[in-house]
Each structure stands twice: as C-alpha cells, then as structure tokens.
Design a protein around this motif. Structure first.
Motif, PDB file in Angstrom:
ATOM      1  N   GLY A  56     -49.999  50.269   0.948  1.00 51.84           N
ATOM      2  CA  GLY A  56     -51.142  51.403   1.325  1.00 51.84           C
ATOM      3  C   GLY A  56     -52.330  51.823   0.462  1.00 51.84           C
ATOM      4  N   HIS A  57     -53.372  52.347   1.464  1.00 54.22           N
ATOM      5  CA  HIS A  57     -54.349  53.296   1.376  1.00 54.22           C
ATOM      6  C   HIS A  57     -54.917  53.604  -0.073  1.00 54.22           C
ATOM      7  N   HIS A  58     -53.946  54.477  -0.459  1.00 52.45           N
ATOM      8  CA  HIS A  58     -53.672  55.171  -1.490  1.00 52.45           C
ATOM      9  C   HIS A  58     -53.671  53.651  -2.610  1.00 52.45           C
TER      10      HIS A  58
ATOM     11  N   GLY B 207     -71.324  49.738 -11.464  1.00 52.09           N
ATOM     12  CA  GLY B 207     -71.698  50.851 -10.453  1.00 52.09           C
ATOM     13  C   GLY B 207     -70.549  50.349  -9.620  1.00 52.09           C
ATOM     14  N   ARG B 208     -70.768  51.067  -8.378  1.00 48.52           N
ATOM     15  CA  ARG B 208     -69.816  50.680  -7.165  1.00 48.52           C
ATOM     16  C   ARG B 208     -70.691  50.315  -6.249  1.00 48.52           C
ATOM     17  N   TRP B 209     -70.822  49.223  -6.135  1.00 43.10           N
ATOM     18  CA  TRP B 209     -72.131  48.216  -4.841  1.00 43.10           C
ATOM     19  C   TRP B 209     -71.546  49.068  -3.703  1.00 43.10           C
TER      20      TRP B 209
ATOM     21  N   GLY C 210     -67.981  49.444  -1.012  1.00 45.49           N
ATOM     22  CA  GLY C 210     -65.415  48.753  -1.147  1.00 45.49           C
ATOM     23  C   GLY C 210     -65.559  48.559  -2.556  1.00 45.49           C
ATOM     24  N   GLU C 211     -64.921  47.990  -2.614  1.00 45.43           N
ATOM     25  CA  GLU C 211     -64.532  46.403  -3.721  1.00 45.43           C
ATOM     26  C   GLU C 211     -65.126  46.106  -4.279  1.00 45.43           C
ATOM     27  N   GLU C 212     -66.812  46.047  -4.283  1.00 43.64           N
ATOM     28  CA  GLU C 212     -67.542  45.451  -4.603  1.00 43.64           C
ATOM     29  C   GLU C 212     -68.349  45.918  -6.105  1.00 43.64           C
TER      30      GLU C 212
ATOM     31  N   ALA D 288     -67.936  31.874  -5.929  1.00 43.25           N
ATOM     32  CA  ALA D 288     -66.642  31.881  -6.891  1.00 43.25           C
ATOM     33  C   ALA D 288     -65.376  31.758  -5.255  1.00 43.25           C
ATOM     34  N   LYS D 289     -65.629  32.872  -4.911  1.00 45.00           N
ATOM     35  CA  LYS D 289     -64.613  32.949  -3.789  1.00 45.00           C
ATOM     36  C   LYS D 289     -64.000  31.356  -2.598  1.00 45.00           C
ATOM     37  N   HIS D 290     -65.375  30.777  -2.825  1.00 44.15           N
ATOM     38  CA  HIS D 290     -64.747  29.189  -1.354  1.00 44.15           C
ATOM     39  C   HIS D 290     -64.377  28.199  -2.895  1.00 44.15           C
TER      40      HIS D 290
ATOM     41  N   GLY E 155     -54.732  50.621  -3.042  1.00 47.16           N
ATOM     42  CA  GLY E 155     -56.054  50.388  -2.638  1.00 47.16           C
ATOM     43  C   GLY E 155     -56.952  51.208  -4.401  1.00 47.16           C
ATOM     44  N   ASP E 156     -56.610  52.398  -3.843  1.00 48.73           N
ATOM     45  CA  ASP E 156     -57.952  53.279  -4.249  1.00 48.73           C
ATOM     46  C   ASP E 156     -57.528  53.900  -6.359  1.00 48.73           C
ATOM     47  N   VAL E 157     -55.937  53.192  -5.799  1.00 51.77           N
ATOM     48  CA  VAL E 157     -56.189  53.828  -7.877  1.00 51.77           C
ATOM     49  C   VAL E 157     -56.171  52.198  -7.919  1.00 51.77           C
TER      50      VAL E 157
ATOM     51  N   ASP F 167     -66.330  40.745  -7.825  1.00 56.20           N
ATOM     52  CA  ASP F 167     -65.121  41.084  -6.402  1.00 56.20           C
ATOM     53  C   ASP F 167     -63.523  41.481  -6.319  1.00 56.20           C
ATOM     54  N   ILE F 168     -63.124  42.489  -6.248  1.00 60.36           N
ATOM     55  CA  ILE F 168     -61.410  42.251  -5.997  1.00 60.36           C
ATOM     56  C   ILE F 168     -61.077  40.809  -4.810  1.00 60.36           C
ATOM     57  N   ASP F 169     -60.827  40.666  -5.283  1.00 65.05           N
ATOM     58  CA  ASP F 169     -59.790  39.456  -4.521  1.00 65.05           C
ATOM     59  C   ASP F 169     -59.097  39.963  -3.465  1.00 65.05           C
ATOM     60  N   ASN F 170     -58.383  39.682  -2.407  1.00 63.82           N
ATOM     61  CA  ASN F 170     -57.893  40.108  -1.428  1.00 63.82           C
ATOM     62  C   ASN F 170     -57.672  41.444  -0.731  1.00 63.82           C
ATOM     63  N   PHE F 171     -58.729  42.082  -1.185  1.00 65.00           N
ATOM     64  CA  PHE F 171     -58.059  43.828  -1.380  1.00 65.00           C
ATOM     65  C   PHE F 171     -57.825  44.069  -0.033  1.00 65.00           C
ATOM     66  N   LYS F 172     -58.468  43.743   0.900  1.00 67.58           N
ATOM     67  CA  LYS F 172     -57.730  44.398   2.706  1.00 67.58           C
ATOM     68  C   LYS F 172     -55.864  43.948   2.537  1.00 67.58           C
ATOM     69  N   ALA F 173     -55.545  42.813   0.994  1.00 68.01           N
ATOM     70  CA  ALA F 173     -53.990  42.689   1.205  1.00 68.01           C
ATOM     71  C   ALA F 173     -53.611  43.410   0.379  1.00 68.01           C
ATOM     72  N   ILE F 174     -54.241  43.984  -0.578  1.00 68.08           N
ATOM     73  CA  ILE F 174     -53.505  44.980  -1.195  1.00 68.08           C
ATOM     74  C   ILE F 174     -53.104  45.959  -0.677  1.00 68.08           C
ATOM     75  N   ASN F 175     -54.365  46.505  -0.020  1.00 68.00           N
ATOM     76  CA  ASN F 175     -54.610  48.198   1.227  1.00 68.00           C
ATOM     77  C   ASN F 175     -53.045  47.542   2.788  1.00 68.00           C
ATOM     78  N   ASP F 176     -52.868  46.495   2.696  1.00 69.78           N
ATOM     79  CA  ASP F 176     -52.312  46.120   3.900  1.00 69.78           C
ATOM     80  C   ASP F 176     -50.655  45.959   3.594  1.00 69.78           C
TER      81      ASP F 176
HETATM   82  N1  LIG Z   1     -58.255  51.231  -0.622  1.00 69.50           N
HETATM   83  C1  LIG Z   1     -59.711  51.669  -0.128  1.00 69.50           C
HETATM   84  N2  LIG Z   1     -60.169  50.604   0.493  1.00 69.50           N
HETATM   85  C2  LIG Z   1     -61.557  49.821   0.180  1.00 69.50           C
HETATM   86  C3  LIG Z   1     -62.227  51.163  -0.060  1.00 69.50           C
HETATM   87  N3  LIG Z   1     -63.394  50.706  -0.180  1.00 69.50           N
HETATM   88  C4  LIG Z   1     -63.294  49.160   0.678  1.00 69.50           C
HETATM   89  N4  LIG Z   1     -61.964  49.057   1.060  1.00 69.50           N
HETATM   90  C5  LIG Z   1     -61.017  48.222   1.715  1.00 69.50           C
HETATM   91  O1  LIG Z   1     -61.576  46.748   0.847  1.00 69.50           O
HETATM   92  C6  LIG Z   1     -61.278  45.833   2.225  1.00 69.50           C
HETATM   93  C7  LIG Z   1     -61.557  44.763   1.786  1.00 69.50           C
HETATM   94  O2  LIG Z   1     -61.543  43.019   2.397  1.00 69.50           O
HETATM   95  P1  LIG Z   1     -62.505  42.458   3.041  1.00 69.50           P
HETATM   96  O3  LIG Z   1     -64.728  42.856   2.455  1.00 69.50           O
HETATM   97  O4  LIG Z   1     -61.708  41.810   4.063  1.00 69.50           O
HETATM   98  O5  LIG Z   1     -62.019  41.687   0.730  1.00 69.50           O
HETATM   99  P2  LIG Z   1     -61.185  40.839   0.918  1.00 69.50           P
HETATM  100  O6  LIG Z   1     -60.129  41.397   1.267  1.00 69.50           O
HETATM  101  O7  LIG Z   1     -61.341  41.810  -0.506  1.00 69.50           O
HETATM  102  O8  LIG Z   1     -60.880  39.103   0.550  1.00 69.50           O
HETATM  103  P3  LIG Z   1     -61.711  38.677  -0.311  1.00 69.50           P
HETATM  104  O9  LIG Z   1     -63.086  39.421  -0.732  1.00 69.50           O
HETATM  105  O10 LIG Z   1     -62.043  37.403   0.335  1.00 69.50           O
HETATM  106  O11 LIG Z   1     -60.837  38.635  -1.588  1.00 69.50           O
HETATM  107  C8  LIG Z   1     -61.626  46.610   3.902  1.00 69.50           C
HETATM  108  O12 LIG Z   1     -59.897  46.818   4.183  1.00 69.50           O
HETATM  109  C9  LIG Z   1     -62.158  47.698   3.171  1.00 69.50           C
HETATM  110  O13 LIG Z   1     -61.199  48.463   4.178  1.00 69.50           O
HETATM  111  C10 LIG Z   1     -61.479  52.264  -0.433  1.00 69.50           C
HETATM  112  O14 LIG Z   1     -62.214  52.983  -1.071  1.00 69.50           O
HETATM  113  N5  LIG Z   1     -60.790  52.782  -0.476  1.00 69.50           N
END
Ligand SMILES: Nc1nc2c(ncn2[C@@H]2O[C@H](COP(=O)(O)OP(=O)(O)OP(=O)(O)O)[C@@H](O)[C@H]2O)c(=O)[nH]1
Length: 426
Positions: free
Chosen positions: A307-309, A333-335, A337-339, A407-409, A311-313, A295-304
């Motif tokens: 930007g979403h693009h 395989g992509r399970w 979101g970011e997992e 691991a997250k904890h 995050g895609d890259v 699982d990619i850590d703090n992915f939401k923060a990367i997007n935020d």
């Molecule tokens: N850019 C992008 N974002 C995605 C995609 N699929 C899921 N996400 C985003 O990934 C984020 C996952 O957030 P969380 O589940 O909170 O996880 P996290 O921010 O990585 O936090 P931790 O797992 O605790 O490290 C969400 O904001 C989803 O919208 C995608 O295909 N592209």
C-alpha cells in the motif's frame, strides 16, 4: 495672646495682590486687584457691598466667620488659608488668603491679601485629566509598554504584563530584572542596544526578539525601544507587540518552502541552493565535495504489495536512517519520488564510496514495521565527486545519475562510482 499684640502688622495697601480690609466682613478698604479677583472693576465697587460674606461660598461662610472671630480675639494666629469664594457672576473661585490684624483708623481690623488660584487649579485639573486620559490610553493599549533602567522595570502597562503571563502588572514590576524574560541568545544584543540608547548614540531601535513567559513558554516580540527621561533619570521605553503567531506562521512557511513534508529532509529546491553554495565554497577553497544519488529499489512493488501508506513509511525510515548514519553537516534532500541526494562536503570520491557502501548495507538490513508486517528494501547508489571535469551541480548530479543507472543495470542494491575522466586535483 491679646488683641493688641496683633495690631503691629503694617498695612499692605500698596500690595500688587488683591487686598481688602474689613471689620466683621464690612469692607473698609479694597484695592482694584482685589476687585478684579471677583470680577469687579474697582475697589470702590467692593466698598459698596454691604458685606464681604456675599463673596464667600455659602458652605465656607461659617468657617470664615469663626476664623475671623478667633483671630480678632487672639485665639488663633492670623495665617494662610484657601477659600472657595464667589465672583460677581456667582462662579466659584479658589483663593489663597493671608490674614493679618491691622490698625484701621484707631481700631483693629482684618487685612486679607488674596491670591486667585483658580487658573492654577484649572490648569492642575486639566493636567490631571490629560494624565488620566494618557493613563487610560496606555492601560487600554494592546501594545505592551515598558520603561526600564538597565533592565530593571520602572513601569509597565497591563498588556505588557499579560504578554509575559503576569495577571498583575505589579508582579512584573516587582521583578529585579526583565532579562530572565529575554532568551539568552538575545542578551548580548539587548545590552548593546541598551547602552547605545542610554548613551544617545541612536534615537530608536527596532528589533524582533524571543522572550520567555513566566511559565517558560516561548513568545516572539516586535520591539521598538527609545530613550526617555523617567522621573529625572535616563531610561529606555519599549513598545512591544506579541508576534508569536506570525513568527510561527513564518517559520512554518519557511519550513514548507525548504523541507519535504513527508520525510523532513530538504526538498529539491533547497538542496540545490545548498549544493550550489557548497560547490562554490569547495572550488574556491580547493576542498573535495562528493554527492550520492540514492534510489530505493523496486519501490513501485513496495507500494503495490503493502500500500501507498507503507511506501510512505519506508521513505520516512530511509530518510531517518540515512541522517543517523551521516555527519551533521552532510546534507540530505529528496530529489523526487523515491530518489534522494546526499551531499558530502569535504569528502573525496573514495571516502564517499565507503559511505555509500555503508548506507547500502545498513538499508538492506533495515526492517520497517508497518502494522503487523515488516518491510525490507535495498537501495542503489551512484557516487560522483567534484573534479576538473565536474564543476557544476548539473554535472555532479548528472554524473551520479549515470552511475546510479549503472547500479540499477548491474542488479540493484549496490554502489557504482562515476567514471573519473580527469584526475581530481584536490
Ligand atoms: N508511497 C509513495 N510512493 C511514491 C512516492 N513518490 C513516488 N512514489 C512511487 O514510487 C514509485 C517509483 O517507481 P519506479 O520509478 O518504477 O521505480 P522502482 O519501482 O523503484 O523501480 P527501480 O527504480 O527500477 O528500482 C512509483 O510508483 C511512484 O508512484 C511517495 O511519496 N510515496
């Protein structure tokens, strides 16, 4: 040659064929068969005609008169000719004539045996017309047609030539073999099919094959092959349809059904299927199998932040990097979101842990360029392996998920191995 030397020909008045004897086209004798050729009933009707010239087509009359003169004066040998004559109804009939000079009541006369060729000629015309129709059908067909003998082309229509990028069918026919136009992967099958058809073991073979055009581009063909007699030789006739578009569409659909469009790794459904097969094989063959849940850590923060693009890259870079760091037969395989799930066939738990550590480090040191910025990220990984307690996909991935949660904890960016409740037997 004197006229007298020609008078020895015997009379042939018993002939089955039409027979007429004339002098200067005035009939002296005609049998019924002759009369029938011209639509009359009896030879007597012919004898009633003032001249046989009325039975000869206008445009042939001078030729007939000249021929008569030359033969009767000994300038020409009597011989075999064809004439266009006219029957009683004024219809043209083609006849074969065999001339000879005979003695008729003490004077030389011309004897002609006549064979009516009209029926044969009409049949020949019909045959030519039907051949012409067949030719037009074959040439106008959108299906490619080829006849080959051990892959040496004997005939092909324009559609077949076009499929392979030849503007002229003769250019294709000039090739010594069509094998170079078949992808090498299909050569063995093509030879086997060819042998089976020529040996009469099968009546027809339907296949799909990959071909190569003259410009080396790829095409896909649906082929129907059957044996034919070609000018007395046993050969193979192939009917071909260009299915390149359908094939590409099918491949695209298959790809979309199995792969994630963003990262080009297996989607969850396809990976589950592969994992199921691997699991079954590992259990049967008593081979180890491990699974990483990443699982990619703090992915939401990367997007935020980026930007979403962006995050895609990051997702794309992660997937690519992960594939580069693993073996070809490991399955990513992509399970969701970011997992991601990485299946490691033939890999025991401890070895899987090393691989996970390596991935964890590699990802942490990766910088993903997005525009003018560079994004770094970490991953958390849960590791689990097949064991007597873990015998299903749900148990395996579930176990890795528990470790991932741990691991997250524990602070993210690290690897946790699932607790082994029972010793692994293999
Ligand atoms: N850019 C992008 N974002 C995605 C995609 N699929 C899921 N996400 C985003 O990934 C984020 C996952 O957030 P969380 O589940 O909170 O996880 P996290 O921010 O990585 O936090 P931790 O797992 O605790 O490290 C969400 O904001 C989803 O919208 C995608 O295909 N592209």
């Amino acid at each position: 040659m004197s006229t007298h030397s020609l008078l020895h020909e015997p009379l042939a008045i018993d002939a089955q064929y039409g027979l007429v004897i004339h002098r200067n086209f005035i009939p002296l004798f005609a049998n019924d068969a002759y009369a029938h050729c011209f639509g009359y009933n009896t030879g007597q009707e012919i004898l009633a005609l003032p001249s046989l010239l009325s039975l000869i087509a206008q445009h042939e009359q001078d030729t007939a008169k000249t021929a008569y003169q030359r033969v009767m004066t000994g300038l020409d040998q009597p011989g075999v000719r064809t004439f266009e004559n006219l029957n009683k109804d004024g219809e043209l009939i083609t006849v074969l004539t065999v001339d000879s000079v005979v003695d008729w009541q003490g004077e030389p006369a011309m004897q002609i045996i006549v064979v009516d060729l009209s029926r044969q000629i009409a049949m020949q015309r019909q045959l030519l017309a039907s051949e012409q129709r067949y030719r037009e059908l074959v040439d106008g067909s959108i299906q490619g047609m080829l006849v080959h003998k051990d892959f040496q082309p004997l005939f092909c229509n324009q559609a077949y030539a076009n499929m392979y990028g030849f503007t002229d069918a003769n250019a294709l026919l000039a090739q010594p073999s069509i094998l170079p136009f078949i992808n090498t992967q299909f050569h063995v099958q093509a030879w086997q099919d060819n042998q089976a058809l020529l040996a009469g073991q099968v009546a027809v073979i339907k296949t799909e094959a990959k071909g190569l055009r003259a410009d080396t581009s790829v095409l896909w063909l649906s082929l129907l092959s059957r044996p034919v007699d070609w000018n007395g030789e046993r050969a193979v006739q192939v009917t071909a349809m260009d299915i390149t578009e359908q094939h590409e569409l099918r491949e695209q659909l298959e790809y979309r059904a199995n792969f994630d469009g963003l990262t080009n790794v297996y989607n969850r459904r396809a990976l589950s299927e592969h994992l199921q097969l691997q699991l079954k094989s590992a259990i049967t063959r008593r081979r180890p199998l491990s699974c990483l849940l990443i699982d990619i850590d703090n992915f939401k923060a990367i997007n935020d932040s980026f930007g979403h693009h962006a995050g895609d890259v990051v997702l794309q870079h992660f997937a690519k990097g992960c594939q580069q760091l693993t073996r070809q037969h490991d399955l990513l395989g992509r399970w969701g979101g970011e997992e991601f799930v990485l299946v490691l066939p033939g890999t025991a738990l401890q070895q899987a842990q090393h691989i996970a550590e390596r991935l964890c480090c590699a990802m942490a040191s990766m910088a993903v360029p997005v525009g003018t910025q560079s994004i770094t990220f970490t991953v958390s990984i849960g590791v689990a392996a097949l064991s007597p307690a873990i015998q299903s996909i749900e148990q395996l991935v579930g176990s890795a998920d528990v470790a991932l949660y741990d691991a997250k904890h524990r602070g993210k960016g690290q690897v946790v191995v699932a607790e082994v409740t029972a010793p692994c037997l293999y």
